[in-house]
Design an enzyme around this catalytic site. Structure first.
Site, mmCIF file in Angstrom:
data_model
loop_
_atom_site.group_PDB
_atom_site.id
_atom_site.type_symbol
_atom_site.label_atom_id
_atom_site.label_comp_id
_atom_site.label_asym_id
_atom_site.label_seq_id
_atom_site.Cartn_x
_atom_site.Cartn_y
_atom_site.Cartn_z
ATOM 1 C CG HIS A 157 -1.261 -49.866 8.753
ATOM 2 N ND1 HIS A 157 -0.806 -49.504 7.508
ATOM 3 C CD2 HIS A 157 -0.887 -48.879 9.599
ATOM 4 C CE1 HIS A 157 -0.176 -48.328 7.603
ATOM 5 N NE2 HIS A 157 -0.205 -47.945 8.871
ATOM 6 C CD GLU A 193 -2.854 -47.694 13.442
ATOM 7 O OE1 GLU A 193 -1.878 -47.110 13.936
ATOM 8 O OE2 GLU A 193 -3.330 -47.400 12.338
#
Length: 134
Positions: A78, A30
């Site tokens: 994400h 991430e």
């Protein structure tokens, strides 16, 4: 919107492209950063020293966040194609500002959404700053 914060109506195309490119380059981990706005447009991404990330989360150290009144929220990626926020995301939204962007794999111009601290979607216009200044 949150009290004391200026209303944001857009994000610059250049800033959105930067966010998408950095998300691609850090994949499968991430990416996380803070958002700065100028004249109602999200115009910069601020990287917080000490931020760590892996394939399931990114953590920014609150005591390393700059004291900057132009910061209006956060951005994070994400690594899977899921733009929904988690309960951890929602908790983070509340302390970073009223505009919180999630970008998802494969990180195209269609793979992002902005949320307010309660999880409601905020529509932001992508602004070409060159056209704005012309």
């Amino acid at each position: 919107m949150a009290s004391g914060k200026k209303r944001v109506t857009g994000i610059s195309a250049e800033t959105l492209n930067l966010i998408l490119e950095v998300s691609r380059s850090t994949h499968p981990n991430e990416f996380a950063g803070l958002l700065r706005a100028t004249k109602g447009v999200i115009s910069d991404v601020i990287l917080v020293p000490g931020t760590t990330s892996n394939d399931t989360s990114a953590r920014m150290l609150l005591d390393m966040m700059p004291l900057d009144l132009s910061i209006v929220g956060s951005v994070h990626s994400h690594p899977v194609h899921d733009l929904r926020y988690s309960s951890a995301d929602l908790n983070m939204f509340g302390c970073k500002g009223p505009y919180n962007i999630i970008v998802a794999y494969p990180y195209t111009e269609k793979d992002w959404v902005c949320y307010d601290p309660s999880g409601k979607i905020i529509e932001l216009q992508v602004v070409d700053e060159e056209q704005e200044s012309a």
